[in-house]
Design a protein around this motif. Structure first.
Motif, mmCIF file in Angstrom:
data_model
loop_
_atom_site.group_PDB
_atom_site.id
_atom_site.type_symbol
_atom_site.label_atom_id
_atom_site.label_comp_id
_atom_site.label_asym_id
_atom_site.label_seq_id
_atom_site.Cartn_x
_atom_site.Cartn_y
_atom_site.Cartn_z
ATOM 1 N N GLY A 171 -17.953 -66.350 -24.074
ATOM 2 C CA GLY A 171 -16.771 -66.274 -23.233
ATOM 3 C C GLY A 171 -16.323 -67.605 -22.685
ATOM 4 O O GLY A 171 -15.615 -67.657 -21.670
ATOM 5 N N GLY A 172 -16.715 -68.694 -23.338
ATOM 6 C CA GLY A 172 -16.294 -70.016 -22.909
ATOM 7 C C GLY A 172 -17.440 -70.993 -22.864
ATOM 8 O O GLY A 172 -18.590 -70.656 -23.166
ATOM 9 N N ASP A 173 -17.125 -72.230 -22.472
ATOM 10 C CA ASP A 173 -18.124 -73.294 -22.404
ATOM 11 C C ASP A 173 -18.065 -74.004 -21.052
ATOM 12 O O ASP A 173 -18.366 -75.174 -20.939
ATOM 13 N N GLY A 174 -17.640 -73.283 -20.035
ATOM 14 C CA GLY A 174 -17.544 -73.889 -18.715
ATOM 15 C C GLY A 174 -18.827 -73.731 -17.918
ATOM 16 O O GLY A 174 -19.735 -72.988 -18.299
ATOM 17 N N ILE A 175 -18.889 -74.406 -16.793
ATOM 18 C CA ILE A 175 -20.091 -74.360 -15.948
ATOM 19 C C ILE A 175 -20.219 -73.036 -15.198
ATOM 20 O O ILE A 175 -21.260 -72.770 -14.588
ATOM 21 N N ASN A 176 -19.192 -72.190 -15.264
ATOM 22 C CA ASN A 176 -19.245 -70.883 -14.608
ATOM 23 C C ASN A 176 -19.428 -69.731 -15.580
ATOM 24 O O ASN A 176 -19.448 -68.571 -15.169
ATOM 25 N N VAL A 177 -19.586 -70.039 -16.866
ATOM 26 C CA VAL A 177 -19.739 -68.990 -17.878
ATOM 27 C C VAL A 177 -21.162 -68.443 -17.820
ATOM 28 O O VAL A 177 -22.137 -69.162 -18.046
ATOM 29 N N LYS A 178 -21.281 -67.168 -17.517
ATOM 30 C CA LYS A 178 -22.599 -66.563 -17.343
ATOM 31 C C LYS A 178 -23.280 -66.339 -18.687
ATOM 32 O O LYS A 178 -22.646 -65.967 -19.672
ATOM 33 N N MET A 179 -24.575 -66.546 -18.668
ATOM 34 C CA MET A 179 -25.364 -66.287 -19.848
ATOM 35 C C MET A 179 -25.972 -64.896 -19.763
ATOM 36 O O MET A 179 -25.837 -64.197 -18.762
ATOM 37 N N TRP A 180 -26.696 -64.513 -20.801
ATOM 38 C CA TRP A 180 -27.206 -63.146 -20.931
ATOM 39 C C TRP A 180 -28.012 -62.700 -19.722
ATOM 40 O O TRP A 180 -27.823 -61.585 -19.220
ATOM 41 N N TRP A 181 -28.943 -63.537 -19.229
ATOM 42 C CA TRP A 181 -29.800 -63.053 -18.137
ATOM 43 C C TRP A 181 -29.201 -63.244 -16.760
ATOM 44 O O TRP A 181 -29.778 -62.824 -15.762
#
Length: 489
Positions: free
Chosen positions: A474-484
């Motif tokens: 969903g993006g490559d920003g510093i606010n893009v949440k990862m799976w966990w």
């Protein structure tokens, strides 16, 4: 230009060997009268030194600014304001992937070799692989994993990015395999034991570290029901503990203790004093909590702002309003032996305490919490005062809610993980249980970043796979949440 691009691509994929041994390694592989390849034990110490130096450097620059340990007086450096430039990603990415090549080579060479103790090196390499891989995926999210580090062996310079969920599954598989290999307690050749600067090649101590690391990572994903992590935590801590020994004291802490004799030099040893402790000061959050608790580590870590008085700087200050430096890092930390921490016994105790509080295992959370407090103090050569151990801000009371108990644990865990790569940040992202101050100059809508961008070099040299991962996440920003990443963030 072509040569520079080629070298850069190798760095991106972690296909270079450790720099200090490159020349010798090449010579050994081209000299027909020399050994065909580096022995697994020879790869261990250089990889560890490089990794821990990278981790400490990035800890001081990024983790400590985000987590209000320190505050820079460089008004243009926005990390403490929650804005991180994409260029900050390069160092950790290349530092971790380069050494992951050596770690995986260690496994392959040990697996193929016949010498005494090579089974133990397989186990050690699997644990280190799990440790480094967790650092990478917890920093960026989906990353090259199954096809990574094959630039030399398979000429694969554009590996695909794997889902974080799949990476975690394989990390757990590797830790299980390591536990089984090290269970045999196969001793290495006596001439090789000293080539391990962490545990002197003791398979049982490595096994305990591996299982302790297992708990760290299981807890990180315990809220993801598909992982079955809670059941595994219960097995390790309760129902099958004999098969999963864990660290039992500070003597089993996973750390490289710097001697300041080559090659085991604290990477800050030769740094200018100004660069080390006059370009930044300790943050208010860090100092205030230590003072409120009467923590004896304050004088070990921090200088006095004025005679007999400690003070912290405002984190997240407005641009153009640089506060005056108060307490700074003690210069003695430049040569401090205990800065090469991978995972200490105190952190493990706080993990156990949280597992008890949340009901993941039938363990005494209160006792584990106090054990963690004592161990964290002792690691730094201090003793927890009796008043500290009975302080209502430390011990649990019958009136405490689950959240209140967890907050007490995580404040102590925050200090126990001092100078430990990015663990303070990773844990805050998981729990948000620290009451960090909100500075008036925060950017990013006041939101703590949850990851770093992928390095720019990856975007340009592995564009197709990069874009696939970005679309998936969903993006490559510093606010893009990862799976966990929990929904609380």
């Amino acid at each position: 230009m072509k040569r520079h691009i080629y070298i850069a691509s190798l760095l991106m994929l972690g296909s270079l060997t450790f720099q200090s041994c490159t020349k010798d390694f090449v010579e050994k592989n081209t000299n027909p009268n020399a050994v065909a390849a580096a022995a697994p034990q020879s790869l261990l110490a250089p990889a560890l030194v490089s990794l821990l130096n990278t981790n400490l450097s990035r800890n001081l620059r990024i983790n400590n600014e985000l987590m209000q340990v320190t505050v820079t007086v460089n008004d243009n450096l926005e990390i403490q304001r929650y804005e991180i430039r994409p260029s900050e990603s390069e160092s950790s990415w290349s530092g971790w992937y380069v050494q992951l090549t050596n770690i995986r080579d260690m496994y392959q060479k040990a697996h193929a070799g016949q010498q005494k103790g090579y089974q133990t090196y397989q186990g050690i390499s699997l644990i280190l692989d799990a440790w480094v891989s967790s650092l990478i995926t917890d920093m960026y999210g989906d990353v090259p994993y199954f096809d990574s580090n094959k630039g030399f062996s398979e000429n694969n310079l554009t590996p695909k990015f794997d889902k974080q969920e799949d990476i975690y599954k394989d990390i757990f598989r590797k830790l299980e395999e390591a536990n089984g290999l090290l269970k045999e307690k196969v001793a290495v050749e006596s001439a090789n034991t000293a080539m391990d600067p962490i545990y002197n090649s003791d398979p049982e101590k490595w096994r305990k570290f591996g299982n302790s690391l297992y708990l760290r990572l299981l807890l990180r994903v315990a809220h993801k029901t598909e992982t079955n992590a809670i059941a595994k935590i219960k097995e390790i801590l309760e129902t099958n503990a004999a098969e999963y020994p864990i660290m039992q004291s500070n003597a089993e802490t996973a750390a490289l203790y710097y001697t300041n004799v080559q090659p085991y030099m604290n990477p800050n040893f030769t740094m200018r004093d100004f660069d080390f402790n006059r370009s930044k000061g300790y943050a208010e959050f860090f100092v205030n909590n230590l003072m409120d608790l009467g923590d004896p580590r304050l004088k070990i870590w921090a200088t006095e702002a004025t005679l007999g008085v400690y003070g912290g700087m405002q984190s997240g200050y407005r641009r153009g309003n640089v506060p005056e430096i108060q307490s700074t890092l003690q210069l003695a930390l430049k040569s401090e032996a205990r800065m090469g921490n991978m995972m200490n016994y105190a952190e493990l105790q706080f993990i156990i305490a949280e597992c008890g509080i949340r009901g993941y295992a039938n363990v005494d959370a209160s006792a584990a919490n106090l054990m963690g407090v004592k161990a964290a103090m002792e690691y730094w050569g201090a003793t927890a005062p009796e008043a500290y151990l009975t302080n209502p801000k430390v011990i649990f009371s019958a009136e405490d809610s689950e959240t209140q108990k967890l907050k007490k644990v995580h404040l102590q865990k925050y200090y126990a993980m001092m100078f430990t790569d990015f663990q303070q940040w990773y844990e805050y992202r998981r729990t948000q249980l620290l009451d960090l101050y909100k500075g008036p100059g925060l950017l990013n809508n006041g939101k703590m970043p949850v990851r770093l961008n992928y390095p720019i070099i990856v975007q340009s040299l592995n564009r197709e796979n990069y874009q696939e991962a970005v679309n998936r996440m969903g993006g490559d920003g510093i606010n893009v949440k990862m799976w966990w990443q929990p929904s609380i963030n």
